[in-house]
Design an enzyme around this catalytic site. Structure first.
Site, PDB file in Angstrom:
ATOM      1  N   CYS A   1       0.814  -1.214   0.000  1.00  0.00           N
ATOM      2  CA  CYS A   1       0.000   0.000   0.000  1.00  0.00           C
ATOM      3  C   CYS A   1       0.850   1.268   0.000  1.00  0.00           C
ATOM      4  O   CYS A   1       1.981   1.265   0.475  1.00  0.00           O
ATOM      5  CB  CYS A   1      -0.884   0.035   1.235  1.00  0.00           C
ATOM      6  SG  CYS A   1      -1.830  -1.459   1.467  1.00  0.00           S
TER       7      CYS A   1
ATOM      8  N   TRP B   1      -3.134  -2.680  -1.438  1.00  0.00           N
ATOM      9  CA  TRP B   1      -2.753  -4.044  -1.800  1.00  0.00           C
ATOM     10  C   TRP B   1      -3.497  -4.917  -0.795  1.00  0.00           C
ATOM     11  O   TRP B   1      -3.158  -4.919   0.388  1.00  0.00           O
ATOM     12  CB  TRP B   1      -1.234  -4.196  -1.668  1.00  0.00           C
ATOM     13  CG  TRP B   1      -0.656  -5.427  -2.260  1.00  0.00           C
ATOM     14  CD1 TRP B   1      -0.317  -5.632  -3.563  1.00  0.00           C
ATOM     15  CD2 TRP B   1      -0.287  -6.629  -1.559  1.00  0.00           C
ATOM     16  NE1 TRP B   1       0.226  -6.885  -3.719  1.00  0.00           N
ATOM     17  CE2 TRP B   1       0.258  -7.517  -2.509  1.00  0.00           C
ATOM     18  CE3 TRP B   1      -0.368  -7.035  -0.224  1.00  0.00           C
ATOM     19  CZ2 TRP B   1       0.713  -8.783  -2.178  1.00  0.00           C
ATOM     20  CZ3 TRP B   1       0.090  -8.302   0.109  1.00  0.00           C
ATOM     21  CH2 TRP B   1       0.621  -9.155  -0.864  1.00  0.00           C
TER      22      TRP B   1
ATOM     23  N   LYS C   1       6.436  -4.309  -4.242  1.00  0.00           N
ATOM     24  CA  LYS C   1       7.844  -3.932  -4.210  1.00  0.00           C
ATOM     25  C   LYS C   1       8.415  -4.049  -2.812  1.00  0.00           C
ATOM     26  O   LYS C   1       9.510  -4.503  -2.620  1.00  0.00           O
ATOM     27  CB  LYS C   1       7.987  -2.502  -4.733  1.00  0.00           C
ATOM     28  CG  LYS C   1       9.431  -2.007  -4.812  1.00  0.00           C
ATOM     29  CD  LYS C   1      10.217  -2.784  -5.837  1.00  0.00           C
ATOM     30  CE  LYS C   1      11.679  -2.414  -5.882  1.00  0.00           C
ATOM     31  NZ  LYS C   1      12.487  -3.452  -6.548  1.00  0.00           N
TER      32      LYS C   1
ATOM     33  N   ARG D   1       4.952   0.011  -6.286  1.00  0.00           N
ATOM     34  CA  ARG D   1       4.965  -0.814  -5.071  1.00  0.00           C
ATOM     35  C   ARG D   1       3.978  -1.978  -5.152  1.00  0.00           C
ATOM     36  O   ARG D   1       4.026  -2.881  -4.328  1.00  0.00           O
ATOM     37  CB  ARG D   1       4.621   0.067  -3.857  1.00  0.00           C
ATOM     38  CG  ARG D   1       5.631   1.175  -3.635  1.00  0.00           C
ATOM     39  CD  ARG D   1       5.120   2.146  -2.610  1.00  0.00           C
ATOM     40  NE  ARG D   1       4.984   1.510  -1.320  1.00  0.00           N
ATOM     41  CZ  ARG D   1       5.941   1.461  -0.406  1.00  0.00           C
ATOM     42  NH1 ARG D   1       7.092   2.026  -0.641  1.00  0.00           N
ATOM     43  NH2 ARG D   1       5.737   0.872   0.742  1.00  0.00           N
TER      44      ARG D   1
ATOM     45  N   GLU E   1       9.232 -14.726 -11.455  1.00  0.00           N
ATOM     46  CA  GLU E   1       8.398 -13.630 -10.957  1.00  0.00           C
ATOM     47  C   GLU E   1       7.867 -12.720 -12.057  1.00  0.00           C
ATOM     48  O   GLU E   1       6.803 -12.135 -11.903  1.00  0.00           O
ATOM     49  CB  GLU E   1       9.091 -12.841  -9.846  1.00  0.00           C
ATOM     50  CG  GLU E   1      10.269 -12.027 -10.261  1.00  0.00           C
ATOM     51  CD  GLU E   1      10.941 -11.343  -9.090  1.00  0.00           C
ATOM     52  OE1 GLU E   1      10.265 -10.970  -8.135  1.00  0.00           O
ATOM     53  OE2 GLU E   1      12.177 -11.167  -9.149  1.00  0.00           O
TER      54      GLU E   1
ATOM     55  N   GLU F   1      19.083 -16.855  -8.267  1.00  0.00           N
ATOM     56  CA  GLU F   1      18.561 -15.522  -8.595  1.00  0.00           C
ATOM     57  C   GLU F   1      17.960 -15.508 -10.003  1.00  0.00           C
ATOM     58  O   GLU F   1      16.918 -14.889 -10.244  1.00  0.00           O
ATOM     59  CB  GLU F   1      19.692 -14.493  -8.428  1.00  0.00           C
ATOM     60  CG  GLU F   1      19.421 -13.098  -8.958  1.00  0.00           C
ATOM     61  CD  GLU F   1      18.241 -12.394  -8.311  1.00  0.00           C
ATOM     62  OE1 GLU F   1      17.682 -12.885  -7.319  1.00  0.00           O
ATOM     63  OE2 GLU F   1      17.836 -11.335  -8.847  1.00  0.00           O
TER      64      GLU F   1
ATOM     65  N   HIS G   1      20.455 -35.612  -7.292  1.00  0.00           N
ATOM     66  CA  HIS G   1      19.774 -35.906  -6.028  1.00  0.00           C
ATOM     67  C   HIS G   1      18.274 -35.630  -6.117  1.00  0.00           C
ATOM     68  O   HIS G   1      17.610 -35.521  -5.087  1.00  0.00           O
ATOM     69  CB  HIS G   1      20.414 -35.096  -4.896  1.00  0.00           C
ATOM     70  CG  HIS G   1      21.852 -35.444  -4.694  1.00  0.00           C
ATOM     71  ND1 HIS G   1      22.250 -36.615  -4.105  1.00  0.00           N
ATOM     72  CD2 HIS G   1      22.979 -34.794  -5.058  1.00  0.00           C
ATOM     73  CE1 HIS G   1      23.575 -36.660  -4.081  1.00  0.00           C
ATOM     74  NE2 HIS G   1      24.042 -35.571  -4.657  1.00  0.00           N
TER      75      HIS G   1
ATOM     76  N   LYS H   1      14.133 -14.512 -10.898  1.00  0.00           N
ATOM     77  CA  LYS H   1      13.790 -13.419 -11.820  1.00  0.00           C
ATOM     78  C   LYS H   1      12.838 -13.920 -12.902  1.00  0.00           C
ATOM     79  O   LYS H   1      11.852 -13.279 -13.216  1.00  0.00           O
ATOM     80  CB  LYS H   1      15.083 -12.884 -12.428  1.00  0.00           C
ATOM     81  CG  LYS H   1      15.141 -11.459 -12.687  1.00  0.00           C
ATOM     82  CD  LYS H   1      15.435 -10.542 -11.503  1.00  0.00           C
ATOM     83  CE  LYS H   1      14.805 -10.889 -10.202  1.00  0.00           C
ATOM     84  NZ  LYS H   1      15.302 -10.228  -9.045  1.00  0.00           N
TER      85      LYS H   1
ATOM     86  N   ASN I   1      -1.726   2.251   5.937  1.00  0.00           N
ATOM     87  CA  ASN I   1      -0.853   1.147   5.515  1.00  0.00           C
ATOM     88  C   ASN I   1      -0.563   0.297   6.737  1.00  0.00           C
ATOM     89  O   ASN I   1      -0.429   0.821   7.839  1.00  0.00           O
ATOM     90  CB  ASN I   1       0.489   1.675   5.002  1.00  0.00           C
ATOM     91  CG  ASN I   1       0.379   2.345   3.651  1.00  0.00           C
ATOM     92  OD1 ASN I   1      -0.682   2.319   3.028  1.00  0.00           O
ATOM     93  ND2 ASN I   1       1.462   2.958   3.208  1.00  0.00           N
ATOM     94  N   GLY I   2      -0.406  -1.012   6.552  1.00  0.00           N
ATOM     95  CA  GLY I   2      -0.080  -1.883   7.685  1.00  0.00           C
ATOM     96  C   GLY I   2      -1.264  -2.766   8.037  1.00  0.00           C
ATOM     97  O   GLY I   2      -2.234  -2.868   7.271  1.00  0.00           O
TER      98      GLY I   2
HETATM   99  C1  F6R Z   1      12.863 -10.214  -6.289  1.00  0.00           C
HETATM  100  C2  F6R Z   1      12.525  -9.243  -5.274  1.00  0.00           C
HETATM  101  C3  F6R Z   1      12.277  -9.722  -3.884  1.00  0.00           C
HETATM  102  C4  F6R Z   1      13.036  -8.806  -2.895  1.00  0.00           C
HETATM  103  C5  F6R Z   1      12.658  -9.175  -1.454  1.00  0.00           C
HETATM  104  C6  F6R Z   1      13.428  -8.362  -0.454  1.00  0.00           C
HETATM  105  O1  F6R Z   1      13.087  -9.598  -7.523  1.00  0.00           O
HETATM  106  O2  F6R Z   1      12.438  -8.077  -5.546  1.00  0.00           O
HETATM  107  O3  F6R Z   1      12.639 -11.035  -3.727  1.00  0.00           O
HETATM  108  O4  F6R Z   1      14.400  -8.941  -3.118  1.00  0.00           O
HETATM  109  O5  F6R Z   1      11.292  -8.953  -1.269  1.00  0.00           O
HETATM  110  O6  F6R Z   1      13.179  -6.999  -0.597  1.00  0.00           O
HETATM  111  P1  F6R Z   1      14.103  -5.922   0.057  1.00  0.00           P
HETATM  112  O7  F6R Z   1      15.448  -6.020  -0.593  1.00  0.00           O
HETATM  113  O8  F6R Z   1      13.443  -4.618  -0.213  1.00  0.00           O
HETATM  114  O9  F6R Z   1      14.202  -6.234   1.520  1.00  0.00           O
END
Ligand code: F6R
Length: 606
Positions: free
Chosen positions: A2, A75, A601, A27, A489, A482, A505, A486, A99-100
């Site tokens: 949010c 959100w 985000k 976000r 997602e 990673e 395994h 990527k 928010n929260g």
């Molecule tokens: C993946 C991604 C998430 C963040 C995770 C941690 O692309 O963006 O996996 O890396 O939510 O977020 P931060 O770094 O903001 O603590």
């Protein structure tokens, strides 16, 4: 997650609110709304489900003309994605965005039986609680403070009432709120990017604080209404940084601008002539540096993988040190013990991730020093750690983290290089890595330029697959993890990352002609072993894509060979190509790459 925006001043509030909400779109959200007071002190609300453009359509038909208002992107947590659950909520004389999460909202709702609730949200309960206190001549500020004392959970809020025109009340506990102080105007936001272009002066509210905002500025109090005198701070960044700059998506911009942002990460922190690295932020004495015997690295998602990669370099650089890398959502609830003289690196792009923040607090309780590896300046984690270093990647708008990963790894490598000096580390290796860091921005730029078209074509070829495996050994293992994250997602292709040695395994059972595999193969002493896994996959009909810096003959369906002076830090170069690959696959599949479904985000709730 949010987002909150608020405005009081001379401009038309609707325009500032919409502009701010658009800046917070990245976000992640599923509905939006604003509430304003017109010049006769009459309140108006507009809410809609979906993108801000929907809200704009509503406002096009019935524009709001007032000069004070609050806005929100929601959100969904409590209650579905509906107009009645969207914020702002209005109960009695109180208009509120939040928010929260209010954890005890059910209990509070039972106590507020005189109200008829219109939504399923915890926020409406909070609005009712404030309204129930807003009686007998007390001010909205006092009513909010009284209500918040009864609340369990987290909040960043902004509220107004037509009874007190010209005033917005804000408060925070565990969810950021920043008050931008302009010339005869005050702009409120949960994220500094919404304030850019209006003012550079801001008060970052601390947990347990409440503020009365008018066009003349803000007065800050604690919940016992003791007056406080916070020092305004300067907001970094500019509007250009939060625009697409000619790229189709923020994600592509953020991948392609890594040379520039990395330059900022490294600036003033390495001396390739002397072969030395130095970070100013950790705030540790020489004795404290020498005494460190264990490092725990904490993060979620991409930040966790950045920590994992950095830990490989740390072990190489500092022989007498033990390291562990932990996922914050697990670690916070474990009965963990840390050796005396441990240091914790808290890695977070946003600096607001709830699990990472909770870990930081748990670690601090155990008396262990915490250092932040954080991107967002002034964020909660940055404020709560004992010391630390900003990674200076600049605003990361696209939900998927790319440039922050590179900057996090590099910052932790610099920390390790500096620490190694105090631990009789391998001087030759420190010098080599320092040299590589100094050319890394240029090499990243060259790698992306040389291979962008190849990667684009590769993405076209593989975009229709539904399953993928990413594999790597040693320092290529974290980037396999990673790379898979990527891809999944943003493309929604099922992708898993594994250490190549784990293939036999279990995961090899999955491999058939419907899968493609991405092998990250480094030109090092494990080359032959990495090739072994590749053969096993191809023998079972799996399609193999190889990203490598090796010149040796490799049998694969597709190979991208990078040609670079970088050796030790090659995984960072390969990773930029994986980022590009995921991006183009997602574009080919017609996905919303900057705001992938279900993701936010900054994950500020558990
Ligand atoms: C993946 C991604 C998430 C963040 C995770 C941690 O692309 O963006 O996996 O890396 O939510 O977020 P931060 O770094 O903001 O603590």
């Amino acid at each position: 997650m949010c987002g909150i925006v608020g405005y009081v001043g001379k401009r038309t509030a609707q325009n500032v609110l919409l502009n701010g909400l658009k800046r917070l779109e990245y976000r992640g959200y599923d509905s939006a709304g604003i509430a304003t007071l017109d010049d006769t002190d009459k309140p108006h609300i507009a809410r809609s489900v979906g993108k801000i453009a929907e809200l704009e359509n509503v406002l096009l038909v019935k524009p709001h003309k007032g000069h004070l208002g609050i806005g929100h992107t929601r959100w969904a947590t409590h209650g579905g994605v509906t107009v009645s659950n969207a914020h702002p909520h209005h109960v009695g004389d109180v208009y509120l965005v939040h928010n929260g999460i209010i954890e005890n909202y059910k209990e509070l709702k039972e106590q507020l039986s005189e109200y008829e609730f219109q939504s399923d949200t915890d926020t409406e309960v909070l609005a009712a609680l404030i309204d129930s206190n807003y009686k007998n001549g007390i001010s909205l500020k006092d009513a909010v403070a009284k209500a918040l004392k009864k609340v369990r959970g987290t909040y960043g809020i902004a509220a107004f009432s037509p009874n007190e025109p010209g005033t917005i009340i804000v408060a925070r506990l565990g969810s950021p709120l920043i008050i931008g102080l302009g010339q005869d105007e005050t702009i409120i936001a949960s994220d500094a990017s919404a304030l850019l272009g209006y003012t550079r002066e801001a008060i970052y509210l601390n947990d347990g604080e409440i503020a009365v905002c008018t066009e003349k500025g803000a007065e800050v109090f604690n919940l016992n209404l003791k007056h406080l005198s916070p020092n305004p701070e300067t907001i970094e960044g500019d509007v250009e940084q939060i625009q697409k700059g000619g790229y189709d998506h923020f994600l592509l911009k953020e991948i392609m601008e890594q040379a520039t942002t990395l330059h900022n990460t490294l600036s003033g922190r390495i001396d390739p002539e002397q072969g030395k690295m130095h970070l100013g932020g950790p705030n540790l004495t020489a004795k404290e540096m020498r005494d460190i015997n264990h490092i725990v690295i904490v993060g979620c998602g991409t930040a966790y993988y950045a920590g994992l990669l950095a830990s490989y370099y740390m072990e190489q650089l500092i022989p007498d040190l033990t390291t562990e890398v932990v996922v914050a959502s697990e670690y916070r609830y474990r009965s963990f013990h840390l050796p005396q003289n441990s240091v914790a690196l808290i890695v977070s792009q946003s600096g607001e991730t709830a699990d990472t923040l909770a870990c930081l607090r748990e670690i601090k309780k155990r008396g262990v020093k915490t250092l932040g590896i954080v991107n967002v300046i002034g964020s909660t984690i940055a404020r709560e750690v004992d010391g630390g270093t900003y990674v200076h990647a600049g605003p990361e708008i696209s939900v998927a983290s790319t440039k922050a990963f590179t900057a996090q790894v590099v910052t932790m490598v610099m920390f390790a290089g500096m620490l190694a000096e105090y631990h009789g580390g391998n001087v030759e290796l420190i010098a080599k890595i320092t040299k590589e860091l100094s050319i890394l921005p240029k090499e990243i730029e060259k790698t992306l330029k040389d291979h962008r078209e190849d990667v684009k074509n590769l993405a076209k070829k593989y975009c229709k697959y539904n399953d993928a495996l990413y594999l790597g050994r040693d320092t290529a293992y974290p980037i396999a993890l990673e790379g898979a994250l990527k891809l999944k997602e943003i493309s929604y292709i099922h992708a898993e990352g594994y250490a190549s040695g784990e293939l036999k395994h279990g995961p090899i059972a999955l491999v058939d002609e419907t899968f493609f595999e991405v092998f990250n193969i480094l030109d090092n002493w494990l080359f032959d072993k990495s090739i072994g896994g590749l053969h096993e996959v191809r023998a079972r009909g799996g399609k193999a894509i190889v990203f490598t810096n090796s010149k040796a003959e490799i049998e694969a369906d597709d190979i991208i060979r990078i040609n670079s002076k970088i050796k030790i830090l090659t995984p960072l170069l390969l990773n930029t190509l994986q980022q590009l690959f995921a991006y183009y696959v997602a574009v080919n599949r017609g996905n919303d790459v900057d705001q992938p479904r279900n993701l936010a985000k900054s994950v500020t709730v558990e």
